[in-house]
Design an enzyme around this catalytic site. Structure first.
Site, PDB file in Angstrom:
ATOM      1  N   GLU A 184       0.820  -1.212   0.000  1.00  0.00           N
ATOM      2  CA  GLU A 184       0.000   0.000   0.000  1.00  0.00           C
ATOM      3  C   GLU A 184       0.858   1.269   0.000  1.00  0.00           C
ATOM      4  OE1 GLU A 184      -3.133  -0.009  -0.395  1.00  0.00           O
ATOM      5  OE2 GLU A 184      -3.912   1.913   0.331  1.00  0.00           O
ATOM      6  N   ASP A 185       1.923   1.271   0.761  1.00  0.00           N
ATOM      7  CA  ASP A 185       2.659   2.521   0.981  1.00  0.00           C
ATOM      8  C   ASP A 185       3.997   2.631   0.255  1.00  0.00           C
ATOM      9  OD1 ASP A 185       0.599   3.356   2.552  1.00  0.00           O
ATOM     10  OD2 ASP A 185       1.501   2.672   4.423  1.00  0.00           O
TER      11      ASP A 185
END
Ligand code: MN
Length: 564
Positions: free
Chosen positions: A70-71
């Site tokens: 996600e990051d």
């Protein structure tokens, strides 16, 4: 650098975990948390919880990598090839759960909890998510204020109850305590102000009582492990105070004595020894060993007139029961707290009791089955929701449907009128056919049109009986409306002796009468051809005048009309 003793030990001994650690560290390099700490601290803290709860190396690696997809730009596919399919599955699951947001709509709570389980499929996804949430809650004060309340509410309503039902009482309690001040800031201040002293007082008092307890237990030969004090959590004290007129003196378990012994027989022996020393209050003995709480909690609680005649609660349990209550996953899905509430009653039919029990049984045997890796893996699978799906409205409302349900079922579940006027559906942003089977987590937008009626074809593919009934009811009114409808058209039936140009002459007469023809049909297989001409008039005088004019054509043998 933050302390993570368990993980630090594991990266020395375990190559798999060390690789996950190094990857997470390099991927999150340079990223910062709201607290201004390195981002890596967050995933390390998450993994440390997972290690403390004694989960497997797959879960620990997944915890370290849970924010990588996600990051950072690291693809899920690479986690699969570099680590394992299972690590990738858990990381993917935790990422998906991050997209579900609770926005405070009471009636969604139960569906949201179910959807989280259904989407997780593997119990380890939820446990990693709980660890992630626990660390996020511990650092919530660094988050912008408008986000704090939403996250705290979601924690209180969704994640703390999930942890509770999984038997992780300590984590559940901590999550509630961390959320409490953000949701009820005034009440929290009141509580601190009015109970802080009392807590201190009671703790000192329990310290005084402890040696008396130890002496009594040793005299009766109880296999004693420890005697401690347990302070009641603020969030649960507050709930209890609401039921006791906010009178702190009526709360006997503000600080309780906690006795841990070796065997179940020792529990009952300890109870006898305590009652021999101090008389119990009537009706206050709770034997959760003989009758465990629905989430698996076991202990004996008693309330006694203790030293100096102070009313005090005493809890007795074995070490195993104690460990289970802290982090054990011996949960029963349908906890008592929801029974009798609206949500429970409405949604109960959606669940199969048998499957729930199987699942709970599987979880209960969780640690015991460790010796058999295959069965152990099987016990981690959540499949009792496999015949339900949970789809979401664009506003985030969760709709619970049977497997195979379509956008039409979804539309009727929201509102009958939305079902009736449905003309299309967007699934995750893309237009899809109305018979497209939905999947859990799909975001569905129903496109409607005013005065639209359902189509009979829908009956072929809808899954819910609710949708079927509404469609049938709507079709019935549609048909009766058709019968009662005002006629708009006149059909002239003209029997003619055909000749070239006759149809043209007829149309000229009709046009001169300022009447529009809407259709012309000719049947030529009879002796005389029959013309059926439809016109947009319904006025009888006008029709009869037109007929008189037409009759002047000598080829017309017979003429009649009907309104349709
Ligand atoms: Mn995270």
């Amino acid at each position: 650098m933050m302390k993570a003793p368990k993980i630090e030990k594991l990266i020395q001994a375990n190559d798999f975990i060390r690789r996950a650690y190094n990857l997470a560290k390099s991927q999150h390099e340079g990223q910062k948390r709201n607290t201004n700490e390195p981002y890596f601290n967050h995933v390390l803290a998450t993994a440390e919880f997972i290690a403390e709860w004694e989960l497997d190396q797959t879960s620990i690696a997944a915890a370290l990598l849970h924010d990588v997809v996600e990051d950072t730009n690291y693809p899920l596919e690479k986690i699969k090839s570099e680590f394992s399919e299972e690590v990738a599955f858990i990381v993917d699951g935790v990422t998906k759960l991050g997209k579900i947001k609770y926005r405070g709509v009471e009636r969604q709570v139960e569906n949201l909890r179910k959807m989280i389980l259904a989407l997780s499929q593997d119990i380890r996804v939820i446990i990693v998510k709980l660890a992630d949430r626990l660390h996020n809650m511990r650092t919530l004060n660094a988050v912008p204020p408008q986000k704090q309340k939403r996250i705290a509410l979601e924690t209180m309503e969704i994640y703390a109850p999930l942890a509770y039902r999984l038997g992780m009482q300590k984590i559940s309690g901590e999550l509630e305590d961390l959320a409490f001040p953000y949701i009820y800031p005034k009440e929290y201040c009141w509580l601190i102000e009015h109970t802080k002293e009392k807590y201190g007082e009671r703790e000192k008092y329990i310290e005084k009582v402890k040696p008396l307890v130890i002496e009594a237990l040793q005299k009766s030969g109880v296999g004693l492990i420890s005697v401690d004090s347990r302070a009641k959590r603020y969030s649960s004290l507050y709930k209890k105070l609401l039921r006791y007129d906010m009178d702190i003196d009526k709360i006997y378990d503000l600080v309780a004595v906690r006795i841990v012994v070796k065997t179940i027989a020792d529990c009952y022996a300890a109870l006898g020894a305590i009652h021999n020393l101090w008389p119990p209050l009537p009706n206050r003995i709770k034997d959760y060993i003989a009758l465990p709480k629905p989430n698996g909690y076991r202990s004996i609680h008693t309330t006694v007139f203790c030293a100096d005649n102070k009313i005090t609660e005493i809890q007795i349990r074995t070490q195993e029961m104690h460990d289970e209550a802290e982090t054990g996953i011996a949960a029963h899905w349908l906890y008592e707290q929801t029974k009798g509430t609206k949500i429970y009653n409405e949604k109960k039919s959606a669940l199969s009791d048998k499957k729930e029990l199987d699942w709970v049984q599987q979880l209960r045997n969780w640690q015991k089955e460790f010796s058999n890796p295959e069965e152990f893996m099987e016990s981690l699978k959540i499949d009792f929701f496999k015949d339900r799906i949970f789809a979401i409205t664009p506003k985030g409302e969760v709709i619970d449907l049977p497997a195979g349900a379509t956008p039409i079922d979804f539309a009727y579940q929201i509102h009958t009128e939305i079902g009736n006027s449905c003309t299309g559906a967007r699934i995750n942003g893309k237009i899809k056919p109305l018979d497209h089977p939905l999947r859990s987590g799909d975001i569905i937008e129903i496109i409607t049109q005013k005065n639209k009626k359902p189509s009979e074809d829908w009956l072929e593919f809808v899954k819910t009986s609710g949708a079927k009934n509404h469609i049938r009811a709507a079709l019935k009114t549609k048909n009766t409306q058709l019968d009662k409808r005002e006629p708009k058209t006149t059909e002239l039936k003209i029997i003619v002796e055909d000749r070239v140009g006759l149809l043209k002459d007829i149309s000229v007469i009709i046009a001169r009468s300022h009447v529009n023809m809407t259709s012309v049909n000719t049947v030529t297989n009879a002796k005389f051809p029959i013309l059926r001409i439809r016109c947009d008039i319904t006025n009888k005088d006008k029709i009869e005048k037109l007929i008189l004019k037409l009759k002047k054509l000598k080829e017309i043998k017979e003429i009649s009309y009907q309104l349709i």
